[in-house]
Design a protein around this motif. Structure first.
Motif: not given
Length: 329
Positions: A5-6, A9, A23, A28-29, A31-32, A35-36
């Motif tokens: 998933r990283e 991203c 996003a 996803v958000s 912010s997610r 953060q990732t």
């Protein structure tokens, strides 16, 4: 180490170069996503992306890492899809045959739905002529086929009815009924209809091109034919008339042939047929697609109503359609 998933991203961010769009692509958000990326950069001890309030760009390290990650990620996802397909029995290709242009349209619709539901399985389409109606199935050249009923073969299975159509009579333009809205098949009892070349079963051809009227009057059988184009060329030349499905007026339109609604022959029904001994998961998956399309369109309800009207009310007539027009250029 990176998680899949990283990797996905950072790959998507390297394409979009925008945290908000990334996003949305990943569902996803924002912010997610932030953060990732921050977690990855912290573990690496270096930045992959330079970001300001106006733009996001890859660093030199980011460019190098993305170039190496992308093919590895594609190989991993492909391997996963192939493994899942093999586990489901869906790997490889499904070969779908069809008889006639209208069946070809239904085959195309089914193919689109099937590939949406089973993207790991390929589909190839193959036209079949009625002079070798079930030959490709029995020679294992196709896995199943879209064909008009009836089919009464002990080694073949028949799926759901996926479409139903009323009948039209193809006549040359100068024919006495050419300008009419509808015609009774009784009125053309003195005409010639064509015979089928090849191996199409007699019962199948008799249903689609009857040799007698509903009241039992015999028609002459003329030249043997192998394709719809051959049928219509002979009609245009005045060698006979031809009962056909209603869609023929669209798919096989000719300026020298008229299509007149027949008001006393039963409709034709289109279905899927396959070899009983060769049924597999791919075939069953396509049948599920067909069933879902039928449920959405309610075609079987309309077909059943038409059949019941003919069986219980022999004098019933289908509603007269509007005059057929040539398809738009």
């Amino acid at each position: 180490m990176f998680e899949l998933r990283e990797i996905k991203c950072v790959l998507v961010l390297s394409e979009q170069l925008h945290f908000g769009r990334t996003a949305r692509v990943l569902h996803v958000s924002q912010s997610r996503v932030s953060q990732t990326v921050a977690d990855i950069e912290q573990r690496l001890g270096a930045q992959l992306f330079e970001r300001t309030s106006r733009r996001v760009v890859l660093t030199a390290l980011g460019i190098d890492l993305i170039a190496q990650l992308r093919p590895l990620y594609e190989q991993l996802t492909a391997l996963y899809s192939e493994t899942v397909a093999m586990a489901r029995g869906m790997d490889g290709t499904l070969r779908l045959g069809f008889v006639g242009a209208a069946a070809g349209r239904h085959a195309t619709d089914l193919t689109k739905e099937f590939q949406r539901m089973v993207p790991e399985c390929g589909v190839t389409l193959h036209e079949i002529h009625f002079d070798d109606l079930f030959g490709p199935l029995r020679r294992n050249e196709v896995d199943l086929m879209v064909v008009r009923l009836p089919v009464r073969e002990p080694d073949l299975k028949v799926g759901p009815v996926i479409a139903s159509e009323s009948r039209v009579l193809a006549v040359p333009l100068g024919h006495p009924v050419a300008m009419r809205q509808s015609v009774s098949f009784e009125e053309v009892a003195a005409e010639t209809v064509f015979s089928a070349a090849g191996t199409a079963p007699d019962y199948w051809w008799e249903y689609h091109v009857p040799s007698e009227t509903p009241d039992g009057r015999k028609l002459r059988r003329g030249q043997q034919v192998s394709t719809c184009h051959e049928v219509l060329s002979l009609v245009a030349a005045g060698h006979g008339v031809a009962p056909m499905s209603e869609s023929a007026a669209h798919y096989y339109y000719r300026s020298d042939v008229a299509f007149v609604h027949i008001n006393d022959l039963p409709p034709t029904h289109v279905s899927l047929v396959w070899r009983a001994a060769a049924e597999n998961k791919k075939i069953r998956a396509l049948l599920r697609c067909a069933t879902q399309q039928v449920e959405r369109s309610h075609e079987p309800d309309r077909a059943a109503a038409q059949i019941a009207a003919l069986e219980h009310h022999p004098s019933a007539r289908f509603p007269t359609p509007s005059r057929f027009e040539p398809p738009a250029a």
